[in-house]
Design a protein around this motif. Structure first.
Motif, short mmCIF file in Angstrom:
data_model
loop_
_atom_site.label_atom_id
_atom_site.label_comp_id
_atom_site.label_asym_id
_atom_site.label_seq_id
_atom_site.Cartn_x
_atom_site.Cartn_y
_atom_site.Cartn_z
N GLU A 135 0.84 -1.21 0.00
CA GLU A 135 0.00 0.00 0.00
C GLU A 135 0.88 1.26 0.00
O GLU A 135 0.72 2.17 0.81
CB GLU A 135 -0.96 0.00 1.19
CG GLU A 135 -1.93 -1.18 1.16
CD GLU A 135 -2.90 -1.16 2.33
OE1 GLU A 135 -2.56 -0.56 3.37
OE2 GLU A 135 -3.99 -1.73 2.21
N ILE A 136 1.79 1.28 -0.94
CA ILE A 136 2.73 2.40 -1.08
C ILE A 136 2.18 3.42 -2.06
O ILE A 136 1.69 3.06 -3.13
CB ILE A 136 4.10 1.87 -1.57
CG1 ILE A 136 4.77 1.04 -0.47
CG2 ILE A 136 5.01 3.00 -2.02
CD1 ILE A 136 5.96 0.25 -0.94
N ASP A 137 2.26 4.69 -1.69
CA ASP A 137 1.78 5.73 -2.60
C ASP A 137 2.88 6.69 -3.03
O ASP A 137 2.64 7.62 -3.81
CB ASP A 137 0.62 6.52 -1.98
CG ASP A 137 1.02 7.22 -0.69
OD1 ASP A 137 2.23 7.25 -0.35
OD2 ASP A 137 0.12 7.76 0.00
N THR A 138 4.12 6.47 -2.55
CA THR A 138 5.24 7.34 -2.92
C THR A 138 6.46 6.49 -3.23
O THR A 138 6.82 5.60 -2.44
CB THR A 138 5.59 8.31 -1.77
OG1 THR A 138 4.44 9.09 -1.44
CG2 THR A 138 6.73 9.23 -2.18
N ILE A 139 7.09 6.75 -4.36
CA ILE A 139 8.32 6.03 -4.72
C ILE A 139 9.45 7.03 -4.91
O ILE A 139 9.23 8.18 -5.29
CB ILE A 139 8.15 5.17 -5.99
CG1 ILE A 139 7.81 6.04 -7.20
CG2 ILE A 139 7.09 4.09 -5.78
CD1 ILE A 139 7.80 5.28 -8.52
N ILE A 140 10.67 6.58 -4.63
CA ILE A 140 11.87 7.40 -4.77
C ILE A 140 12.88 6.59 -5.58
O ILE A 140 13.14 5.43 -5.28
CB ILE A 140 12.48 7.75 -3.40
CG1 ILE A 140 11.48 8.54 -2.55
CG2 ILE A 140 13.78 8.54 -3.58
CD1 ILE A 140 11.89 8.67 -1.10
N THR A 141 13.43 7.20 -6.61
CA THR A 141 14.54 6.58 -7.34
C THR A 141 15.77 7.46 -7.15
O THR A 141 15.67 8.69 -7.15
CB THR A 141 14.23 6.45 -8.84
OG1 THR A 141 13.90 7.75 -9.38
CG2 THR A 141 13.07 5.50 -9.07
N THR A 142 16.92 6.83 -6.99
CA THR A 142 18.15 7.59 -6.79
C THR A 142 19.22 7.13 -7.77
O THR A 142 19.45 5.93 -7.94
CB THR A 142 18.65 7.49 -5.33
OG1 THR A 142 19.87 8.20 -5.20
CG2 THR A 142 18.85 6.05 -4.90
N GLY A 143 19.82 8.07 -8.45
CA GLY A 143 20.85 7.76 -9.44
C GLY A 143 22.00 8.75 -9.33
O GLY A 143 21.85 9.82 -8.73
N PRO A 144 23.16 8.38 -9.86
CA PRO A 144 23.40 7.23 -10.72
C PRO A 144 23.44 5.91 -9.96
O PRO A 144 23.66 5.95 -8.77
CB PRO A 144 24.78 7.56 -11.34
CG PRO A 144 25.44 8.50 -10.37
CD PRO A 144 24.34 9.27 -9.71
N PRO A 145 23.22 4.79 -10.73
CA PRO A 145 22.95 4.71 -12.16
C PRO A 145 21.56 5.28 -12.50
O PRO A 145 20.58 4.97 -11.82
CB PRO A 145 23.04 3.21 -12.46
CG PRO A 145 22.75 2.54 -11.15
CD PRO A 145 23.28 3.45 -10.10
N HIS A 146 21.51 6.08 -13.55
CA HIS A 146 20.28 6.79 -13.89
C HIS A 146 19.24 5.88 -14.53
O HIS A 146 18.08 6.30 -14.69
CB HIS A 146 20.61 7.97 -14.81
CG HIS A 146 21.48 8.99 -14.15
ND1 HIS A 146 21.14 9.58 -12.95
CD2 HIS A 146 22.69 9.52 -14.51
CE1 HIS A 146 22.10 10.44 -12.61
NE2 HIS A 146 23.04 10.42 -13.53
N SER A 147 19.61 4.66 -14.88
CA SER A 147 18.61 3.71 -15.37
C SER A 147 17.54 3.45 -14.32
O SER A 147 16.40 3.10 -14.66
CB SER A 147 19.28 2.39 -15.78
OG SER A 147 20.05 1.87 -14.72
#
Length: 425
Positions: A135-147
């Motif tokens: 029941e997640i409503d927020t995601i975080i991506t961290t780069g690099p790697p930018h893929s």
């Protein structure tokens, strides 16, 4: 408690600066009623590892793992040393071998945006179910790697989630991009993907004002700056605990391009002119050093005075910082690096030893050194003023009173920075 999904390539036992930012955010987020759920690769090929960081993973957090295909594994059969160097960002300026040229071309043109691109599709498939389950409503991506930002891009398209894209380093404007032998088509593809990510996320998070300004030219997405920081007590070591020698220490990778030749020349001059200096001076290089850096050191007759230790644990690195008489901070002399603030700077601040910073004009890292009264900032053309400050500090060292009276460094404490992140979330 609000749940957020953090998608990261670097996680203990990965070593180096890439792992620190989100390991520390995860440590403090629960204090702000935010529960982090972590997604990382199951079988990564990290250039360097530090198993001691496993002890810093907070208890009671949820971690999901998924297999990743690492092309560098196969490239290692051609040249393990060169593959490891290129993977970690050490790219030689001096007469690259045919193998190195080949690996750079492959890296830049066959794997866009990077060699972890094959993790995108399987991650989107797995995370779709995990997001619904948790029941997640927020995601975080961290780069690099930018893929990894492409994972966020797909999840944002398919699901009702908010997405924060964190750029620890720039994408197309980072210095080493020009060394990847990119074709025009590859350059165009990188810029297109960067723009899609910047316009597809709900918020952009960057580590410097310069990077913020660069992204503002390609997107109207809200952009926020949260620098890296330190998570160790500010040092109050007695002088008896400092190195007996007059040590100048650089902690971390001294990559190709970060080669302060003017410093090596000045040190050589002082050694030749000053017997007292000659008897006690020591240059410590703690971490990977580019071959051109080592060549310059040797060409200036500093080999006898240089101690090289390729890699130590994070705890050991902190101890070197606190014991050293002086700390060296160097950044590539280029307009493209003005917004690069090395993560080590913040631990240097906490160590409270004088910082000798050498970098480009209008460098944000240098501005932090100045604003906190933590040392001296010189450029790559500095000679007389560089020599003067080293001699000044040496005389203070001889009197046993070499110290720094820094100010306003508490704003870079990891808990304080996490409070800013929690407010964004």
């Amino acid at each position: 408690m609000h749940k957020v999904l953090i998608i990261s390539y670097y996680w203990p036992p990965a070593g180096g600066p890439g792992v620190q930012r989100w390991l520390k955010f995860v440590k403090y987020l629960p204090e702000f009623e935010i529960h982090p759920v972590i997604y990382i690769p199951k079988n990564p090929k990290y250039p360097i590892t530090d198993s001691s960081l496993n002890q810093e993973i907070p208890e009671n957090i949820t971690i999901y793992k998924n297999k990743i295909f690492e092309p560098y594994f196969f490239a290692g059969f051609l040249s393990k040393k060169k593959t490891k160097q290129i993977s970690s960002g050490v790219i030689s300026d001096e007469n690259p071998s045919l193998i190195e040229k080949f690996l750079l071309w492959i890296r830049g043109n066959m794997f866009i945006p990077d060699a972890r691109k094959y993790w995108v599709k399987p991650s989107v498939r797995l995370l779709t179910g995990i997001i619904e389950k948790e029941e997640i409503d927020t995601i975080i991506t961290t780069g690099p790697p930018h893929s990894l930002h492409l994972i966020g891009l797909e999840l944002k398209k398919n699901l009702d989630v908010k997405w924060l894209a964190d750029f620890r380093d720039p994408w197309t404007s980072i210095g080493y991009h020009t060394k990847l032998r990119l074709t025009k088509a590859s350059q165009r593809k990188h810029r297109q993907l960067e723009k899609k990510v910047a316009n597809g996320c709900d918020k952009l998070l960057v580590t410097s004002n310069t990077t913020k300004t660069e992204f503002e030219t390609i997107t109207t997405t809200p952009i926020y700056v949260i620098t890296n920081g330190y998570d160790i007590p500010e040092s109050e070591l007695p002088f008896s605990a400092l190195d007996k020698k007059f040590t100048l220490s650089h902690i971390g990778s001294l990559l190709t391009g970060r080669n302060p030749e003017n410093l090596w020349k000045v040190l050589s001059e002082i050694i030749n002119e000053n017997e007292a200096f000659r008897n006690v001076f020591q240059l410590n290089l703690i971490g990977v050093a580019g071959q051109d850096v080592l060549n310059s050191i040797n060409d200036n007759g500093l080999e006898f005075y240089t101690r090289i230790i390729e890699y130590v644990t994070h705890e050991e690195a902190v101890n070197y910082q606190r014991r050293s008489q002086l700390l060296l901070l160097a950044e590539i002399d280029s307009p493209q690096t003005r917004g690069i603030i090395p993560g080590k700077l913040f631990e240097y601040l906490a160590a409270k030893r004088p910082i000798l910073a050498i970098g480009p004009e209008q460098w944000e890292g240098g501005e932090i050194v100045k604003s906190t009264n933590s040392g001296i900032v010189c450029n790559y053309n500095s000679v007389a003023d560089l020599k003067a400050v080293i001699l000044k500090w040496f005389h203070l060292y001889q009197q046993g009173i070499l110290m720094v009276s820094s100010v306003n460094i508490k704003e870079y404490n990891r808990r304080t920075l996490t409070a800013k992140l929690a407010e964004l979330l």
